[in-house]
Write a protein that holds these residues in place. Structure first.
Motif, mmCIF file in Angstrom:
data_model
loop_
_atom_site.group_PDB
_atom_site.id
_atom_site.type_symbol
_atom_site.label_atom_id
_atom_site.label_comp_id
_atom_site.label_asym_id
_atom_site.label_seq_id
_atom_site.Cartn_x
_atom_site.Cartn_y
_atom_site.Cartn_z
ATOM 1 N N ILE A 12 0.862 -1.181 0.000
ATOM 2 C CA ILE A 12 0.000 0.000 0.000
ATOM 3 C C ILE A 12 0.898 1.232 0.000
ATOM 4 O O ILE A 12 1.765 1.378 0.867
ATOM 5 C CB ILE A 12 -0.933 0.011 1.221
ATOM 6 C CG1 ILE A 12 -1.870 -1.205 1.167
ATOM 7 C CG2 ILE A 12 -1.741 1.311 1.269
ATOM 8 C CD1 ILE A 12 -2.717 -1.388 2.411
ATOM 9 N N SER A 14 1.539 5.441 0.031
ATOM 10 C CA SER A 14 0.947 6.694 0.506
ATOM 11 C C SER A 14 0.818 7.701 -0.627
ATOM 12 O O SER A 14 -0.074 8.549 -0.612
ATOM 13 C CB SER A 14 1.783 7.290 1.639
ATOM 14 O OG SER A 14 3.045 7.696 1.150
ATOM 15 N N SER A 42 -9.498 3.712 -4.787
ATOM 16 C CA SER A 42 -8.178 3.095 -4.718
ATOM 17 C C SER A 42 -7.716 2.622 -6.085
ATOM 18 O O SER A 42 -8.481 2.059 -6.855
ATOM 19 C CB SER A 42 -8.258 1.885 -3.770
ATOM 20 O OG SER A 42 -7.096 1.093 -3.835
ATOM 21 N N PRO A 63 -3.777 5.874 4.422
ATOM 22 C CA PRO A 63 -3.351 4.638 5.087
ATOM 23 C C PRO A 63 -2.469 4.967 6.293
ATOM 24 O O PRO A 63 -1.722 5.942 6.279
ATOM 25 C CB PRO A 63 -2.537 3.918 4.007
ATOM 26 C CG PRO A 63 -2.017 5.015 3.142
ATOM 27 C CD PRO A 63 -3.095 6.076 3.147
#
Length: 129
Positions: A12, A14, A42, A63
């Motif tokens: 994931i 940023s 997303s 996140p």
């Protein structure tokens, strides 16, 4: 049960464009698919690794940060095999990526080094014998 190998590692980001650039342009991983997932706000980017494995790169709104580096529970680092660790390190440094010193594995004698992705995820480049 019979495990056939690694299918993917999910990461994931940023800052999705920055991480996309790092994994695709700098590391040279081919894009297999890139999809905007409206219901999650997303991106999901599938990148091919040699040998058939993949990196899935995601973006999510806000996140949480990684707790600590590198001994937090969970994934410690991503290790990528390379033919020449010194050459890979030189290439990354020329691309503006900060790299740790080249080291030698005390058990195998193989050369390796670490850098970090744009979010600080440790990435090891390990020279295959």
């Amino acid at each position: 049960m019979h495990i056939h190998g690694l299918h993917h590692v999910a990461i994931i980001a940023s800052d999705y464009p920055r991480s996309r650039d790092f994994y695709h342009r700098i590391l040279g991983l081919p894009i297999m698919a890139e999809n905007w997932r409206e219901e999650r706000q997303s991106w999901k980017l599938d990148l091919a690794l040699p040998g058939g494995a993949q990196i899935e790169l995601f973006s999510f709104p806000s996140p949480p940060p990684r707790p600590t580096r590198p001994e937090a529970c969970g994934l410690r680092h991503l290790a990528l095999a390379c033919a020449d660790a010194a050459a890979a390190r030189s290439y990354l440094q020329a691309s503006g990526v900060a790299c740790e010193a080249l080291r030698v594995d005390e058990y195998t004698g193989a050369h390796f080094f670490f850098c970090a992705d744009p979010d600080g995820l440790p990435i090891e480049f390990y020279q295959r014998a």
